[in-house]
Write a protein that holds these residues in place. Structure first.
Motif, PDB file in Angstrom:
ATOM      1  N   VAL A  22       0.846  -1.130   0.096  1.00 46.28           N
ATOM      2  CA  VAL A  22      -0.013  -0.095  -0.053  1.00 46.28           C
ATOM      3  C   VAL A  22       0.778   1.279  -0.045  1.00 46.28           C
ATOM      4  O   VAL A  22       0.327   2.215  -0.613  1.00 46.28           O
ATOM      5  CB  VAL A  22      -1.000  -0.073   1.320  1.00 46.28           C
ATOM      6  CG1 VAL A  22      -0.303   0.137   2.573  1.00 46.28           C
ATOM      7  CG2 VAL A  22      -2.083   1.016   1.081  1.00 46.28           C
ATOM      8  N   CYS A  23       2.231   1.123   0.600  1.00 45.11           N
ATOM      9  CA  CYS A  23       2.976   2.336   0.488  1.00 45.11           C
ATOM     10  C   CYS A  23       3.577   2.742  -0.858  1.00 45.11           C
ATOM     11  O   CYS A  23       4.021   3.748  -1.016  1.00 45.11           O
ATOM     12  CB  CYS A  23       4.093   1.804   1.493  1.00 45.11           C
ATOM     13  SG  CYS A  23       3.583   1.956   3.166  1.00 45.11           S
ATOM     14  N   GLY A  24       3.588   1.768  -1.591  1.00 46.28           N
ATOM     15  CA  GLY A  24       3.932   1.962  -2.999  1.00 46.28           C
ATOM     16  C   GLY A  24       3.085   1.816  -4.313  1.00 46.28           C
ATOM     17  O   GLY A  24       3.371   1.561  -5.177  1.00 46.28           O
ATOM     18  N   CYS A  25       1.797   1.687  -3.816  1.00 51.10           N
ATOM     19  CA  CYS A  25       0.697   1.585  -4.873  1.00 51.10           C
ATOM     20  C   CYS A  25       0.344   3.045  -5.561  1.00 51.10           C
ATOM     21  O   CYS A  25      -0.362   2.983  -6.620  1.00 51.10           O
ATOM     22  CB  CYS A  25      -0.589   1.179  -4.218  1.00 51.10           C
ATOM     23  SG  CYS A  25      -1.531   2.284  -3.138  1.00 51.10           S
ATOM     24  N   CYS A  26       0.993   4.025  -5.192  1.00 48.19           N
ATOM     25  CA  CYS A  26       1.035   5.270  -5.890  1.00 48.19           C
ATOM     26  C   CYS A  26       2.305   6.133  -6.157  1.00 48.19           C
ATOM     27  O   CYS A  26       3.098   5.910  -4.857  1.00 48.19           O
ATOM     28  CB  CYS A  26      -0.014   6.197  -5.090  1.00 48.19           C
ATOM     29  SG  CYS A  26      -0.178   7.705  -5.904  1.00 48.19           S
ATOM     30  N   ALA A  27       2.536   6.446  -7.095  1.00 49.37           N
ATOM     31  CA  ALA A  27       3.901   7.065  -7.452  1.00 49.37           C
ATOM     32  C   ALA A  27       4.167   8.122  -6.548  1.00 49.37           C
ATOM     33  O   ALA A  27       3.199   9.109  -6.044  1.00 49.37           O
ATOM     34  CB  ALA A  27       3.876   7.502  -8.999  1.00 49.37           C
ATOM     35  N   GLY A  28       5.658   8.491  -6.189  1.00 47.50           N
ATOM     36  CA  GLY A  28       5.658   9.770  -5.713  1.00 47.50           C
ATOM     37  C   GLY A  28       6.006   9.607  -4.026  1.00 47.50           C
ATOM     38  O   GLY A  28       5.365   8.494  -3.525  1.00 47.50           O
ATOM     39  N   PRO A  48       9.047   8.743   6.703  1.00 47.81           N
ATOM     40  CA  PRO A  48       8.453   8.622   5.419  1.00 47.81           C
ATOM     41  C   PRO A  48       9.064   7.399   4.688  1.00 47.81           C
ATOM     42  O   PRO A  48      10.229   7.055   4.920  1.00 47.81           O
ATOM     43  CB  PRO A  48       8.761   9.810   4.666  1.00 47.81           C
ATOM     44  CG  PRO A  48       8.955  10.829   5.638  1.00 47.81           C
ATOM     45  CD  PRO A  48       9.789  10.104   6.691  1.00 47.81           C
ATOM     46  N   ARG A  49       7.961   6.549   4.096  1.00 51.16           N
ATOM     47  CA  ARG A  49       8.398   5.291   3.188  1.00 51.16           C
ATOM     48  C   ARG A  49       7.472   5.316   2.246  1.00 51.16           C
ATOM     49  O   ARG A  49       6.337   4.940   2.503  1.00 51.16           O
ATOM     50  CB  ARG A  49       8.474   4.169   4.100  1.00 51.16           C
ATOM     51  CG  ARG A  49       9.110   3.011   3.352  1.00 51.16           C
ATOM     52  CD  ARG A  49       9.174   1.870   4.263  1.00 51.16           C
ATOM     53  NE  ARG A  49       9.928   2.197   5.474  1.00 51.16           N
ATOM     54  CZ  ARG A  49       9.942   1.266   6.440  1.00 51.16           C
ATOM     55  NH1 ARG A  49       9.317  -0.030   6.564  1.00 51.16           N
ATOM     56  NH2 ARG A  49      10.568   1.486   7.672  1.00 51.16           N
ATOM     57  N   GLY A  50       7.764   5.696   1.057  1.00 54.45           N
ATOM     58  CA  GLY A  50       6.796   6.084  -0.116  1.00 54.45           C
ATOM     59  C   GLY A  50       5.688   6.819   0.171  1.00 54.45           C
ATOM     60  O   GLY A  50       5.843   7.865   0.763  1.00 54.45           O
ATOM     61  N   ARG A  51       4.170   6.336   0.054  1.00 52.54           N
ATOM     62  CA  ARG A  51       3.310   7.249   0.390  1.00 52.54           C
ATOM     63  C   ARG A  51       2.894   7.028   2.001  1.00 52.54           C
ATOM     64  O   ARG A  51       1.883   7.519   2.266  1.00 52.54           O
ATOM     65  CB  ARG A  51       2.200   6.986  -0.273  1.00 52.54           C
ATOM     66  CG  ARG A  51       2.420   7.490  -1.919  1.00 52.54           C
ATOM     67  CD  ARG A  51       2.236   9.170  -1.855  1.00 52.54           C
ATOM     68  NE  ARG A  51       2.234   9.706  -2.920  1.00 52.54           N
ATOM     69  CZ  ARG A  51       1.292  10.456  -3.572  1.00 52.54           C
ATOM     70  NH1 ARG A  51      -0.078  10.211  -2.737  1.00 52.54           N
ATOM     71  NH2 ARG A  51       1.081  10.928  -4.587  1.00 52.54           N
ATOM     72  N   CYS A  52       3.533   6.448   2.804  1.00 54.54           N
ATOM     73  CA  CYS A  52       3.358   6.086   4.050  1.00 54.54           C
ATOM     74  C   CYS A  52       4.126   6.657   4.990  1.00 54.54           C
ATOM     75  O   CYS A  52       5.249   7.189   4.776  1.00 54.54           O
ATOM     76  CB  CYS A  52       3.541   4.459   4.342  1.00 54.54           C
ATOM     77  SG  CYS A  52       2.235   3.440   3.454  1.00 54.54           S
ATOM     78  N   CYS A  53       3.751   6.979   6.172  1.00 54.17           N
ATOM     79  CA  CYS A  53       4.348   7.242   7.428  1.00 54.17           C
ATOM     80  C   CYS A  53       4.645   6.268   8.417  1.00 54.17           C
ATOM     81  O   CYS A  53       3.487   5.544   8.612  1.00 54.17           O
ATOM     82  CB  CYS A  53       3.864   8.589   8.201  1.00 54.17           C
ATOM     83  SG  CYS A  53       4.602   8.868   9.738  1.00 54.17           S
ATOM     84  N   VAL A  54       5.774   5.672   8.467  1.00 51.19           N
ATOM     85  CA  VAL A  54       6.086   4.389   9.306  1.00 51.19           C
ATOM     86  C   VAL A  54       6.890   4.257  10.614  1.00 51.19           C
ATOM     87  O   VAL A  54       7.778   5.270  10.774  1.00 51.19           O
ATOM     88  CB  VAL A  54       6.702   3.232   8.173  1.00 51.19           C
ATOM     89  CG1 VAL A  54       7.061   2.033   9.139  1.00 51.19           C
ATOM     90  CG2 VAL A  54       6.106   3.249   7.076  1.00 51.19           C
ATOM     91  N   ALA A  55       6.135   4.074  11.573  1.00 50.70           N
ATOM     92  CA  ALA A  55       6.836   4.206  13.016  1.00 50.70           C
ATOM     93  C   ALA A  55       7.486   2.582  13.726  1.00 50.70           C
ATOM     94  O   ALA A  55       6.638   1.719  13.131  1.00 50.70           O
ATOM     95  CB  ALA A  55       5.743   4.704  14.042  1.00 50.70           C
ATOM     96  N   GLY A  56       8.524   2.670  14.018  1.00 53.79           N
ATOM     97  CA  GLY A  56       8.938   1.621  14.602  1.00 53.79           C
ATOM     98  C   GLY A  56      10.275   0.968  13.973  1.00 53.79           C
ATOM     99  O   GLY A  56      10.839   1.971  13.271  1.00 53.79           O
TER     100      GLY A  56
END
Length: 221
Positions: A22-28, A48-56
């Protein structure tokens, strides 16, 4: 018993993963000026990781923010459940036709969801403490606990279970200890060793079958 099966699984070749998440399903990248970008910048444990904000940790992190704005989405991506721990989600500027009722099942931590103005908030406006509109978007903020708003939901759960939130406007029945099983009718400790053994055996068998099938296809002329 669980340890033996886990060791066997570690020795098997990894199963092929679906292309993309899901983090890479959209460009940018994640937009710094977006609500998700600002939320991510406010957390010292997130990045940030792709279109996601990832914690941990880098390998075991959880998605706490998801920015899928302006991605030309006509339907929600299949990998959306990967972001079930998200606190902020942005789906604006997409030609989404509709949001099915159970689209955000399991998103119990979601506090801010932005959707196109043509769509209603998941679960309806009554599932949120505040619903506002801004330009071409609708902002759904702070989920209400459906178990607190309706006594009828409590009666739908079995005698040994309790009502618990399961996403915007959604609820589930959780067994109260020490009860478990169908309709929470079984009392006592959950048979963890037996469950792990059966689950491990089934997983190992499927892994071996898939590995042997791929090997035959690779060896075929």
């Amino acid at each position: 018993m669980c340890g033996r099966f886990l060791l066997l699984l570690l020795l098997l070749p990894p199963l092929p993963r679906a292309a993309g998440t899901v983090c890479g399903c959209c460009a940018g990248p994640l937009h710094n000026g977006s609500a998700v970008g600002r939320y991510c910048a406010s957390r010292a444990d997130a990045e940030p990781r792709g279109r996601c904000c990832v914690a941990g940790s880098p390998h075991a992190g959880r998605v706490v923010g998801l920015d899928l704005s302006n991605c030309s989405l006509r339907s929600l991506p299949p990998g959306l459940p990967e972001a079930a721990a998200a606190v902020v989600v942005d789906l604006t500027e997409n030609p989404l036709a509709a949001l099915p009722n159970a689209s955000f099942r399991g998103f119990t931590r979601l506090r801010s969801l932005a959707v196109p103005l043509s769509l209603e908030c998941p679960g309806g406006s009554g599932a949120w403490e505040q619903v506002t509109t801004l330009g071409s978007s609708r902002l759904c903020q702070r989920q209400r606990n459906p178990c607190n708003s309706s006594e009828e939901l409590a009666w739908l759960c079995p005698e040994n279970a309790r009502c618990a939130p399961d996403g915007p406007g959604l609820s589930q029945c959780l067994c109260a200890g020490p009860f478990h099983g169908y309709k929470c009718l079984r009392e006592g400790a959950f048979p963890g060793l037996l469950f792990c053994g059966v689950l491990g055996a089934v997983t190992a068998a499927l892994s071996l079958l898939l590995w042997s099938t791929q090997r035959r296809q690779a060896e075929a002329p």
